[in-house]
Design a protein around this motif. Structure first.
Motif, PDB file in Angstrom:
ATOM      1  N   LEU A  45       0.854  -1.224  -0.093  1.00 23.94           N
ATOM      2  CA  LEU A  45       0.050   0.146  -0.073  1.00 23.94           C
ATOM      3  C   LEU A  45       0.837   1.344  -0.007  1.00 23.94           C
ATOM      4  N   LEU A  46       1.869   1.409   0.754  1.00 23.92           N
ATOM      5  CA  LEU A  46       2.652   2.579   0.807  1.00 23.92           C
ATOM      6  C   LEU A  46       3.260   2.913  -0.723  1.00 23.92           C
ATOM      7  N   ARG A  47       3.950   1.809  -1.205  1.00 24.06           N
ATOM      8  CA  ARG A  47       4.372   2.098  -2.572  1.00 24.06           C
ATOM      9  C   ARG A  47       3.361   2.538  -3.711  1.00 24.06           C
ATOM     10  N   SER A  48       2.105   2.387  -3.302  1.00 22.87           N
ATOM     11  CA  SER A  48       0.948   2.600  -4.096  1.00 22.87           C
ATOM     12  C   SER A  48       0.851   4.257  -4.071  1.00 22.87           C
ATOM     13  N   LEU A  49       1.189   4.781  -2.769  1.00 25.69           N
ATOM     14  CA  LEU A  49       0.886   6.102  -2.779  1.00 25.69           C
ATOM     15  C   LEU A  49       1.749   7.134  -3.561  1.00 25.69           C
ATOM     16  N   ASN A  50       2.631   6.607  -4.122  1.00 23.77           N
ATOM     17  CA  ASN A  50       3.494   7.466  -4.655  1.00 23.77           C
ATOM     18  C   ASN A  50       3.810   6.812  -6.079  1.00 23.77           C
ATOM     19  N   ARG A  51       3.162   5.838  -6.415  1.00 21.26           N
ATOM     20  CA  ARG A  51       3.279   5.026  -7.696  1.00 21.26           C
ATOM     21  C   ARG A  51       4.545   4.229  -7.859  1.00 21.26           C
ATOM     22  N   MET A  52       5.056   3.868  -6.736  1.00 18.52           N
ATOM     23  CA  MET A  52       6.289   3.088  -7.045  1.00 18.52           C
ATOM     24  C   MET A  52       6.019   1.779  -7.579  1.00 18.52           C
ATOM     25  N   ASN A  53       4.745   1.279  -7.352  1.00 24.55           N
ATOM     26  CA  ASN A  53       4.377   0.014  -7.839  1.00 24.55           C
ATOM     27  C   ASN A  53       4.454  -0.261  -9.357  1.00 24.55           C
ATOM     28  N   ASP A  54       4.340   1.190  -9.984  1.00 22.81           N
ATOM     29  CA  ASP A  54       4.392   1.152 -11.352  1.00 22.81           C
ATOM     30  C   ASP A  54       5.482   0.582 -11.996  1.00 22.81           C
ATOM     31  N   LEU A  55       6.475   0.542 -11.170  1.00 20.50           N
ATOM     32  CA  LEU A  55       7.801  -0.240 -11.750  1.00 20.50           C
ATOM     33  C   LEU A  55       8.082  -1.581 -11.593  1.00 20.50           C
ATOM     34  N   VAL A  56       6.926  -2.330 -11.101  1.00 18.56           N
ATOM     35  CA  VAL A  56       6.947  -3.744 -10.801  1.00 18.56           C
ATOM     36  C   VAL A  56       5.975  -4.361 -12.088  1.00 18.56           C
ATOM     37  N   ASP A  57       6.479  -5.255 -12.527  1.00 19.94           N
ATOM     38  CA  ASP A  57       5.829  -5.886 -13.843  1.00 19.94           C
ATOM     39  C   ASP A  57       4.511  -6.308 -13.341  1.00 19.94           C
ATOM     40  N   GLY A  58       3.254  -6.172 -13.848  1.00 22.22           N
ATOM     41  CA  GLY A  58       2.112  -6.602 -13.656  1.00 22.22           C
ATOM     42  C   GLY A  58       1.374  -5.972 -12.400  1.00 22.22           C
ATOM     43  N   ALA A  59       1.761  -5.062 -11.917  1.00 22.63           N
ATOM     44  CA  ALA A  59       1.356  -4.511 -10.795  1.00 22.63           C
ATOM     45  C   ALA A  59       0.593  -3.079 -11.260  1.00 22.63           C
ATOM     46  N   TYR A  60      -0.824  -3.093 -10.546  1.00 25.72           N
ATOM     47  CA  TYR A  60      -1.796  -2.195 -10.782  1.00 25.72           C
ATOM     48  C   TYR A  60      -2.741  -1.921  -9.544  1.00 25.72           C
ATOM     49  N   VAL A  61      -3.333  -0.920  -9.735  1.00 21.30           N
ATOM     50  CA  VAL A  61      -4.176  -0.283  -8.528  1.00 21.30           C
ATOM     51  C   VAL A  61      -5.757  -0.284  -9.168  1.00 21.30           C
ATOM     52  N   THR A  62      -6.601  -0.465  -8.416  1.00 24.00           N
ATOM     53  CA  THR A  62      -7.895  -0.287  -8.427  1.00 24.00           C
ATOM     54  C   THR A  62      -8.282   0.571  -7.356  1.00 24.00           C
ATOM     55  N   GLY A  63      -9.763   1.242  -7.532  1.00 21.83           N
ATOM     56  CA  GLY A  63     -10.088   2.232  -6.412  1.00 21.83           C
ATOM     57  C   GLY A  63      -9.207   3.504  -6.810  1.00 21.83           C
ATOM     58  N   SER A  64      -9.525   4.289  -5.935  1.00 20.92           N
ATOM     59  CA  SER A  64      -8.851   5.930  -6.088  1.00 20.92           C
ATOM     60  C   SER A  64      -7.971   6.115  -5.043  1.00 20.92           C
ATOM     61  N   ILE A  65      -6.740   6.938  -5.293  1.00 23.36           N
ATOM     62  CA  ILE A  65      -5.815   7.159  -4.465  1.00 23.36           C
ATOM     63  C   ILE A  65      -5.610   8.992  -5.062  1.00 23.36           C
ATOM     64  N   THR A  66      -5.930   9.856  -4.042  1.00 22.84           N
ATOM     65  CA  THR A  66      -5.874  11.130  -4.386  1.00 22.84           C
ATOM     66  C   THR A  66      -4.866  12.004  -3.569  1.00 22.84           C
ATOM     67  N   PHE A  67      -4.274  12.769  -4.146  1.00 25.10           N
ATOM     68  CA  PHE A  67      -3.163  13.565  -3.577  1.00 25.10           C
ATOM     69  C   PHE A  67      -3.795  15.138  -3.802  1.00 25.10           C
ATOM     70  N   ASN A  68      -3.903  15.634  -2.683  1.00 22.17           N
ATOM     71  CA  ASN A  68      -4.528  17.183  -2.788  1.00 22.17           C
ATOM     72  C   ASN A  68      -5.553  17.069  -3.521  1.00 22.17           C
ATOM     73  N   GLY A  69      -6.449  16.098  -3.485  1.00 28.83           N
ATOM     74  CA  GLY A  69      -7.826  16.151  -4.256  1.00 28.83           C
ATOM     75  C   GLY A  69      -7.670  15.635  -5.685  1.00 28.83           C
ATOM     76  N   GLU A  70      -6.267  15.238  -6.310  1.00 29.47           N
ATOM     77  CA  GLU A  70      -5.977  14.938  -7.575  1.00 29.47           C
ATOM     78  C   GLU A  70      -5.781  13.442  -7.742  1.00 29.47           C
ATOM     79  N   ASP A  71      -6.586  12.689  -8.504  1.00 28.75           N
ATOM     80  CA  ASP A  71      -6.241  11.162  -8.548  1.00 28.75           C
ATOM     81  C   ASP A  71      -4.700  10.979  -9.329  1.00 28.75           C
ATOM     82  N   ILE A  72      -3.836  10.396  -8.473  1.00 26.64           N
ATOM     83  CA  ILE A  72      -2.525  10.300  -9.021  1.00 26.64           C
ATOM     84  C   ILE A  72      -2.515   9.199  -9.877  1.00 26.64           C
TER      85      ILE A  72
END
Length: 259
Positions: A45-72
């Motif tokens: 979850l922590l790595r999802s908060l700044n899209r570090m998981n983007d660097l892992v093959d096959g990783a993806y997020v569903t739902g919503s994570i917003t930073f200052n109101g913007e969907d990251i």
């Protein structure tokens, strides 16, 4: 005020759902601790908060994570800019194979920051990380010559140098001795005046000492696959979590009856 909000967040590695249905608000200028047994999805979850998981093959997020109101994870959002605004400090100190000075100056140079004086920026970052007095006379020396605790504070200074709003810390003290750990904990208390901090820790005493709010996670069988998946059990003020938890599973974990 909430800086980061997760709403019904699932995190997948391919078909494996590592985290399920996490909804929480992370407040400005507070330290939020994520605790729970191994394999419950805290670091995922922590790595999802700044899209570090983007660097892992096959990783993806569903739902919503917003930073200052913007969907990251929005289509027009620059992941590199997300990681500048929401910095990461890892479990094991990972200084670059460069001088102490160049470790700090590297990030600002790469992203095109144009400080009026790079020397001042380096000094400011090292000062904020409570390291300047220890290294000011050896800035041109290799960062690898520092102790483990100093290297971790260097990595915090490196994160600060690009002017983030949030600092994520993934078990930042797990490789450090008690004295170095105390220095990092004291530093976190100072940094939260200007930054929002989210920390993953296996050390419940550390969470109780430093965190304003604490989220307890555990792993349960996934309703779809039967594989174990991380779920958020309880999220409240740290005092409430440790002194009067609402869920028996939280009580059992904190008291050492499981996990």
């Amino acid at each position: 005020m909430s800086v980061i909000t997760t709403t019904n967040v699932d995190v997948y590695y391919g078909k494996f759902r590592a985290v399920t249905g996490v909804t929480l608000d992370i407040n400005e200028n507070e330290i939020t601790a994520l605790i729970g047994p191994s394999g419950c999805g805290k670091s995922t979850l922590l790595r999802s908060l700044n899209r570090m998981n983007d660097l892992v093959d096959g990783a993806y997020v569903t739902g919503s994570i917003t930073f200052n109101g913007e969907d990251i994870y929005g289509p027009d959002v620059d992941a590199i800019e997300v990681r500048r605004r929401i910095g990461m400090v890892f479990q094991k100190p990972n200084p670059f194979p460069k001088s102490i000075y160049d470790n700090i100056a590297y990030g600002p140079r790469v992203i095109g920051m144009k400080p009026s004086n790079m020397d001042d920026l380096v000094e400011e970052a090292l000062t904020r990380a409570a390291l300047w007095d220890e290294v000011k006379d050896k800035l041109k020396q290799s960062a690898f010559g520092l102790s483990g605790g100093q290297q971790q504070r260097l990595c915090i200074a490196r994160t600060i140098s690009v002017k983030p709003d949030v600092i994520l810390m993934d078990e930042p003290c797990s490789a450090l001795d008690p004295i170095a750990t105390m220095r990092i904990e004291d530093l976190m208390g100072e940094l939260k005046k200007d930054y929002t901090i989210v920390i993953v820790t296996h050390n419940m005493q550390q969470a109780a000492r430093v965190a304003d709010r604490t989220a307890f996670f555990t792993a349960l069988p996934d309703e779809t696959t039967g594989n174990r998946t991380g779920v958020l059990v309880e999220y409240d003020t740290t005092a409430k979590i440790f002194e009067d938890p609402s869920d028996q599973r939280t009580e059992d974990y904190i008291s050492g009856r499981f996990g």
